[in-house]
Design an enzyme around this catalytic site. Sequence first.
Site, mmCIF file in Angstrom:
data_model
loop_
_atom_site.group_PDB
_atom_site.id
_atom_site.type_symbol
_atom_site.label_atom_id
_atom_site.label_comp_id
_atom_site.label_asym_id
_atom_site.label_seq_id
_atom_site.Cartn_x
_atom_site.Cartn_y
_atom_site.Cartn_z
ATOM 1 N N CYS A 1 24.745 7.361 100.401
ATOM 2 C CA CYS A 1 25.442 6.823 99.246
ATOM 3 C C CYS A 1 26.921 7.183 99.353
ATOM 4 C CB CYS A 1 24.813 7.310 97.947
ATOM 5 S SG CYS A 1 25.711 8.585 97.082
ATOM 6 N N HIS B 1 29.089 7.539 97.136
ATOM 7 C CA HIS B 1 29.659 8.371 96.070
ATOM 8 C C HIS B 1 29.464 9.856 96.323
ATOM 9 C CE1 HIS B 1 28.685 4.580 93.598
ATOM 10 N NE2 HIS B 1 29.935 4.540 94.009
ATOM 11 N N HIS C 1 17.061 7.866 95.783
ATOM 12 C CA HIS C 1 18.412 8.399 95.962
ATOM 13 C C HIS C 1 18.418 9.908 95.800
ATOM 14 C CE1 HIS C 1 20.699 4.504 95.800
ATOM 15 N NE2 HIS C 1 19.470 4.133 95.483
ATOM 16 N N CYS D 1 20.922 11.785 95.857
ATOM 17 C CA CYS D 1 22.043 12.255 95.032
ATOM 18 C C CYS D 1 21.602 12.394 93.576
ATOM 19 C CB CYS D 1 23.248 11.339 95.161
ATOM 20 S SG CYS D 1 22.997 9.655 94.573
HETATM 21 ZN ZN LIG Z 1 25.217 8.938 95.025
#
Ligand SMILES: [Zn+2]
Length: 199
Positions: A71, A73, A140, A142
């Site tokens: 990802c 971010h 995900h 994260c």
């Molecule tokens: Zn992320």
Amino acid sequence: MQDLIRQLLAELGEDPSREGLLGTPRRVERALRFLTSGYEADVDSVLNNALFSVDYNEMVIVKDIDFYSLCEHHLLPFFGRCHVAYLPKGKVIGLSKIPRLVEVFSRRLQIQERLTSEIANTIREKIDLLGVAVVIEATHLCMAMRGVEKQNSFAVTSAMLGVFRDDARTRMEFLELIKHRSRPPGLGDFATAPACTTD
Ligand SMILES: [Zn+2]
């Protein structure tokens, strides 16, 4: 890159010169280069000469393509399965090329939505077809590892182009064919959940 990683280890409160971490910068660099090798890949050479003229106009489906991405971010993994279908118009593409294409776009810093649409748009551009559909189901880390909204760490995204967008029956046929078992409880069919937030 290795100097940066040594610096990063020190910033994290570690001692980059202790035995267990000595080889880490080299390994991290190698891992990151591999995980982002999609930037170097060229879609045309991946698909090189893999288009075949056929007298076949039924749906072509490649499902359960495993993929791993990062990802953009948080630089943490998101991974899962990708399902691709298209309705040909005289030409098909070598089946093994579809997973390769998924790899090209997943081995970059990504968000799941863009990964989904890049795969669909590329297939539409490269093959003369009536429509293409891509569904991605992913977890995900994260979200899951940071403890934020654990229930939203799984997300489903889709891109439906051409007949898959315009014709509900074609779309349903595809969704029916990829429907399966290993979905976390509580998730409706193909409900889209926000997976990664930028905090
Ligand atoms: Zn992320």
